[in-house]
Enzyme design. Structure first.
Site, PDB file in Angstrom:
ATOM      1  CB  THR A 126     -12.879 -36.412 -22.662  1.00 57.43           C
ATOM      2  OG1 THR A 126     -13.215 -37.792 -22.907  1.00 57.43           O
ATOM      3  CG2 THR A 126     -12.767 -35.669 -23.993  1.00 57.43           C
ATOM      4  CB  ALA A 177      -7.916 -35.737 -18.445  1.00 60.90           C
ATOM      5  CB  SER A 191     -10.656 -39.977 -11.879  1.00 58.79           C
ATOM      6  OG  SER A 191     -11.785 -40.122 -12.719  1.00 58.79           O
ATOM      7  N   GLY A 192      -9.071 -42.344 -12.958  1.00 59.28           N
ATOM      8  CA  GLY A 192      -9.129 -43.615 -13.664  1.00 59.28           C
ATOM      9  C   GLY A 192      -8.182 -43.715 -14.847  1.00 59.28           C
ATOM     10  N   GLY A 248      -8.249 -42.158 -17.706  1.00 61.08           N
ATOM     11  CA  GLY A 248      -7.852 -40.870 -18.275  1.00 61.08           C
ATOM     12  C   GLY A 248      -6.655 -40.279 -17.566  1.00 61.08           C
ATOM     13  CB  SER A 290     -17.326 -51.372 -22.080  1.00 60.37           C
ATOM     14  OG  SER A 290     -17.458 -52.419 -21.129  1.00 60.37           O
ATOM     15  CE1 TYR A 302     -19.674 -47.755 -18.443  1.00 63.41           C
ATOM     16  CE2 TYR A 302     -19.584 -50.108 -18.880  1.00 63.41           C
ATOM     17  CZ  TYR A 302     -18.954 -48.889 -18.790  1.00 63.41           C
ATOM     18  OH  TYR A 302     -17.608 -48.796 -19.052  1.00 63.41           O
TER      19      TYR A 302
END
Length: 268
Positions: free
Chosen positions: A24, A26, A28-29, A31, A155, A168
């Protein structure tokens, strides 16, 4: 009876080129980097994100390099859409061996000034997206011969929050608790599923560029910023062996230790 049947079905971790992986977030970044690295190793990759055009573009790029790919446009905050995405992944590859819950968003600003609507929307993606993805994945992995691997992206801020990132950090703390409780439940029922929590430090990715900024200035990452490829490598490592939890980036581990040993200092 079901527990006994699952106990007899033991976890078997396959080589990369024999795996099918669902990701998920997927496009950008982390993923996207994971999709490229997994495909390079011969893994079949099934991509999930909200933007259908971006998904099609990434799938075409990977297929042009010989990868087996599939995709499904879905909002991870929707339980029904995630279950539909899981069904589509099974249909595409005949099943999947690894599911990675990577989709995430962020808000930068004081908790007191964060609109509750934005706070809830963030939790829809960061927390409920992990819940929806995990439960949809487990419907398949618990009964799949050889089981599989569920990987949730948390994180270091879920353990040691920073100012201006309260919403966050709270969502990642919730992901941490959910992942640990889920792992214990699966152990009790003898399910052949390895559950891993990956905790990245600050990562060089478009994540902060897409964040909701409630401050007057630009968003800056605290401490060293690590390449997204390090997180992708950590995830791929955890598809080959049972790993409970893995922190990516030495700065994150150091900050967590400082937070535990000298919380007054770390909160300055």
């Amino acid at each position: 009876a079901e527990n006994l049947a699952m106990s007899a079905n033991r976890l078997e971790l396959k080589p990369h080129d024999q795996q099918a992986m669902v990701i998920t977030g997927a496009t950008s970044g982390v993923g996207l980097r994971l999709a490229r690295e997994a495909a390079r190793r011969g893994t079949a990759v099934f991509l999930i994100a909200r933007n259908a055009q971006a998904l099609e573009d990434v799938a075409r790029e990977l297929a042009d390099h010989g990868a087996r790919t599939g995709w499904f446009a879905a909002d991870v905050g929707s339980e029904s859409e995630m279950r539909a995405a899981a069904s589509a992944a099974v249909k595409a590859f005949g099943g999947f061996d690894v599911w990675v819950n990577d989709a995430g968003v962020s808000i930068v600003g004081p908790v007191r000034e964060t609109p509750l609507e934005d706070h809830r929307r963030l939790f829809d993606t960061n927390y409920w997206g992990v819940v929806h993805g995990s439960l949809a994945a487990l419907e398949h992995l618990r009964r799949r011969p050889g089981g599989g691997v569920l990987i949730n992206i948390g994180s270091v801020l879920g353990d040691a929050p920073l100012p201006m990132q309260g919403a966050y950090a709270a969502s990642k703390a919730a992901v941490h608790a959910f992942t640990e409780a889920l792992r214990m439940d699966l152990m009790r029922e003898g399910a052949p599923v390895a559950v891993t929590l990956i905790k990245p430090s600050a990562v060089a990715s478009p994540h902060k560029d897409h964040a909701r900024n409630l401050t007057d200035g630009p968003i800056r990452s605290a401490g060293p910023v690590y390449d997204a490829g390090l997180v992708a490598e950590a995830i791929l490592h955890c598809t080959q062996r049972r790993v409970r939890e893995l922190t990516v980036g030495g700065a994150g581990g150091a900050f967590r230790a400082l937070h535990d040993l000298a919380p007054d200092l770390s909160e300055q």
